[in-house]
Design a protein around this motif. Sequence first.
Motif, PDB file in Angstrom:
ATOM      1  N   CYS A  91      35.486  36.061  43.414  1.00 47.47           N
ATOM      2  CA  CYS A  91      35.535  36.625  43.671  1.00 47.47           C
ATOM      3  C   CYS A  91      36.721  38.118  43.595  1.00 47.47           C
ATOM      4  CB  CYS A  91      34.271  37.311  45.292  1.00 47.47           C
ATOM      5  SG  CYS A  91      36.520  37.120  46.206  1.00 47.47           S
ATOM      6  N   ALA A  92      37.538  38.868  43.710  1.00 47.26           N
ATOM      7  CA  ALA A  92      38.056  39.560  43.688  1.00 47.26           C
ATOM      8  C   ALA A  92      38.542  40.010  42.060  1.00 47.26           C
ATOM      9  CB  ALA A  92      39.798  39.221  43.357  1.00 47.26           C
ATOM     10  N   ALA A  93      38.369  38.326  40.448  1.00 43.52           N
ATOM     11  CA  ALA A  93      38.720  38.542  39.908  1.00 43.52           C
ATOM     12  C   ALA A  93      37.356  39.033  39.140  1.00 43.52           C
ATOM     13  CB  ALA A  93      38.707  36.784  39.129  1.00 43.52           C
ATOM     14  N   ARG A  94      36.552  38.632  39.320  1.00 41.89           N
ATOM     15  CA  ARG A  94      34.622  39.293  38.919  1.00 41.89           C
ATOM     16  C   ARG A  94      34.545  41.002  39.865  1.00 41.89           C
ATOM     17  NH1 ARG A  94      32.910  34.478  40.850  1.00 41.89           N
ATOM     18  NH2 ARG A  94      32.440  35.100  43.134  1.00 41.89           N
ATOM     19  N   LEU A  95      35.278  40.917  41.221  1.00 44.19           N
ATOM     20  CA  LEU A  95      35.293  42.991  41.026  1.00 44.19           C
ATOM     21  C   LEU A  95      35.569  43.296  40.069  1.00 44.19           C
ATOM     22  CD1 LEU A  95      35.011  44.779  43.276  1.00 44.19           C
ATOM     23  CD2 LEU A  95      37.365  44.307  43.789  1.00 44.19           C
ATOM     24  N   ILE A  96      36.968  42.978  39.641  1.00 46.96           N
ATOM     25  CA  ILE A  96      38.221  43.931  38.835  1.00 46.96           C
ATOM     26  C   ILE A  96      37.632  43.930  37.555  1.00 46.96           C
ATOM     27  CG2 ILE A  96      39.838  44.658  37.958  1.00 46.96           C
ATOM     28  CD1 ILE A  96      40.450  44.790  40.613  1.00 46.96           C
ATOM     29  N   SER A  97      37.234  42.295  37.164  1.00 47.70           N
ATOM     30  CA  SER A  97      36.155  42.918  35.229  1.00 47.70           C
ATOM     31  C   SER A  97      35.157  43.509  35.272  1.00 47.70           C
ATOM     32  CB  SER A  97      36.194  41.006  35.832  1.00 47.70           C
ATOM     33  OG  SER A  97      35.289  41.198  33.918  1.00 47.70           O
ATOM     34  N   GLU A  98      33.783  43.333  36.452  1.00 48.42           N
ATOM     35  CA  GLU A  98      32.639  44.282  36.228  1.00 48.42           C
ATOM     36  C   GLU A  98      33.399  45.745  36.965  1.00 48.42           C
ATOM     37  OE1 GLU A  98      30.089  43.465  36.031  1.00 48.42           O
ATOM     38  OE2 GLU A  98      30.662  41.137  35.312  1.00 48.42           O
ATOM     39  N   PHE A  99      34.420  45.551  37.071  1.00 41.88           N
ATOM     40  CA  PHE A  99      34.933  47.575  37.691  1.00 41.88           C
ATOM     41  C   PHE A  99      35.590  47.812  36.030  1.00 41.88           C
ATOM     42  CE2 PHE A  99      36.927  51.693  39.133  1.00 41.88           C
ATOM     43  CZ  PHE A  99      35.845  51.294  40.011  1.00 41.88           C
ATOM     44  N   SER A 100      36.440  46.973  35.641  1.00 41.79           N
ATOM     45  CA  SER A 100      37.272  47.342  34.469  1.00 41.79           C
ATOM     46  C   SER A 100      35.986  47.338  33.030  1.00 41.79           C
ATOM     47  CB  SER A 100      37.816  46.718  34.502  1.00 41.79           C
ATOM     48  OG  SER A 100      37.804  45.328  33.204  1.00 41.79           O
ATOM     49  N   LYS A 101      34.943  47.080  33.215  1.00 36.79           N
ATOM     50  CA  LYS A 101      34.163  47.442  32.296  1.00 36.79           C
ATOM     51  C   LYS A 101      33.590  48.904  32.305  1.00 36.79           C
ATOM     52  CE  LYS A 101      32.195  42.708  32.079  1.00 36.79           C
ATOM     53  NZ  LYS A 101      30.954  41.691  32.834  1.00 36.79           N
ATOM     54  N   GLY A 102      33.506  49.364  33.366  1.00 40.78           N
ATOM     55  CA  GLY A 102      32.984  50.970  32.891  1.00 40.78           C
ATOM     56  C   GLY A 102      34.526  52.092  33.819  1.00 40.78           C
ATOM     57  N   HIS A 103      35.139  51.336  33.296  1.00 45.38           N
ATOM     58  CA  HIS A 103      35.961  51.923  33.236  1.00 45.38           C
ATOM     59  C   HIS A 103      37.670  51.899  33.479  1.00 45.38           C
ATOM     60  CE1 HIS A 103      33.485  52.619  37.219  1.00 45.38           C
ATOM     61  NE2 HIS A 103      34.171  53.746  37.283  1.00 45.38           N
ATOM     62  N   ASN A 104      37.749  51.493  32.070  1.00 45.93           N
ATOM     63  CA  ASN A 104      38.767  51.041  30.868  1.00 45.93           C
ATOM     64  C   ASN A 104      40.242  51.524  31.277  1.00 45.93           C
ATOM     65  OD1 ASN A 104      38.717  53.711  29.917  1.00 45.93           O
ATOM     66  ND2 ASN A 104      38.756  53.269  28.195  1.00 45.93           N
ATOM     67  N   LYS A 105      40.668  52.052  32.188  1.00 42.06           N
ATOM     68  CA  LYS A 105      42.102  52.315  32.530  1.00 42.06           C
ATOM     69  C   LYS A 105      42.275  50.908  34.363  1.00 42.06           C
ATOM     70  CE  LYS A 105      42.099  57.445  31.922  1.00 42.06           C
ATOM     71  NZ  LYS A 105      42.635  58.198  31.391  1.00 42.06           N
ATOM     72  N   LEU A 106      40.995  50.318  34.303  1.00 39.70           N
ATOM     73  CA  LEU A 106      41.749  49.491  35.807  1.00 39.70           C
ATOM     74  C   LEU A 106      41.681  48.111  34.119  1.00 39.70           C
ATOM     75  CD1 LEU A 106      42.063  48.778  38.449  1.00 39.70           C
ATOM     76  CD2 LEU A 106      39.760  47.854  37.842  1.00 39.70           C
ATOM     77  N   ILE A 107      43.492  47.799  34.617  1.00 41.63           N
ATOM     78  CA  ILE A 107      43.865  46.330  33.908  1.00 41.63           C
ATOM     79  C   ILE A 107      44.539  45.497  34.400  1.00 41.63           C
ATOM     80  CG2 ILE A 107      45.591  46.174  31.766  1.00 41.63           C
ATOM     81  CD1 ILE A 107      44.910  49.256  31.030  1.00 41.63           C
ATOM     82  N   ALA A 108      43.941  44.689  34.329  1.00 44.48           N
ATOM     83  CA  ALA A 108      44.862  43.760  35.319  1.00 44.48           C
ATOM     84  C   ALA A 108      45.476  43.075  34.671  1.00 44.48           C
ATOM     85  CB  ALA A 108      43.771  42.023  34.827  1.00 44.48           C
ATOM     86  N   LYS A 109      47.210  42.663  35.368  1.00 43.58           N
ATOM     87  CA  LYS A 109      47.960  42.470  34.944  1.00 43.58           C
ATOM     88  C   LYS A 109      48.514  41.081  35.305  1.00 43.58           C
ATOM     89  CE  LYS A 109      49.057  46.266  33.182  1.00 43.58           C
ATOM     90  NZ  LYS A 109      49.919  46.875  31.063  1.00 43.58           N
ATOM     91  N   VAL A 110      48.009  40.778  36.679  1.00 43.88           N
ATOM     92  CA  VAL A 110      48.706  39.347  36.987  1.00 43.88           C
ATOM     93  C   VAL A 110      47.482  38.455  37.287  1.00 43.88           C
ATOM     94  CG1 VAL A 110      50.104  37.771  38.105  1.00 43.88           C
ATOM     95  CG2 VAL A 110      50.634  40.232  37.290  1.00 43.88           C
TER      96      VAL A 110
END
Length: 164
Positions: A91-110
């Motif tokens: 669920c955390a990965a889905r949240l970050i993944s979905e949100f980063s599709k519309g907001h390219n400044k959110l980048i998963a690091k670890v």
Amino acid sequence: MALNLDSKKVVVEEVAEFAAKAHSAVAAEYRGLTVTELTELRKTARETGVYLRVVKNTLAKRAVAGTEFECMQEGLVGPLILAFSMEDPGCAARLISEFSKGHNKLIAKVVAIGGQAFDGSELDRLARLPTRDQGISMLMSVMKAPIEKLARTLAAVRDEKEAA
């Protein structure tokens, strides 16, 4: 605003409490997101069972020490937001993944799961894990298949005898 020692201890205890119960964690760089966008992310996180927190890296390292997310410590560099999956592992990965599709400044690091840390590029792999309900559904279909096959076989035998 700077935190005093007692405030820092409270933050570390709170994050450590959630880290001890979480299934997986994602650390993402949020540099460039507006307050409105972060508020939207937090709202979505609450709705999906994700604990989301912006924490200083030194405090985050202390909080995850002794948990299965201790492996993330080397990657906690820069302005990061921590997301812990409380409902199911993805669920955390889905949240970050979905949100980063519309907001390219959110980048998963670890990304961390099962005591292992992975690069942020593995986010989509973790996001594709089934939810709890999907997992139960898949398990039930596997358990139901042999019974259905037996029922079809018995029905075929019955039909064959009736035809003869």
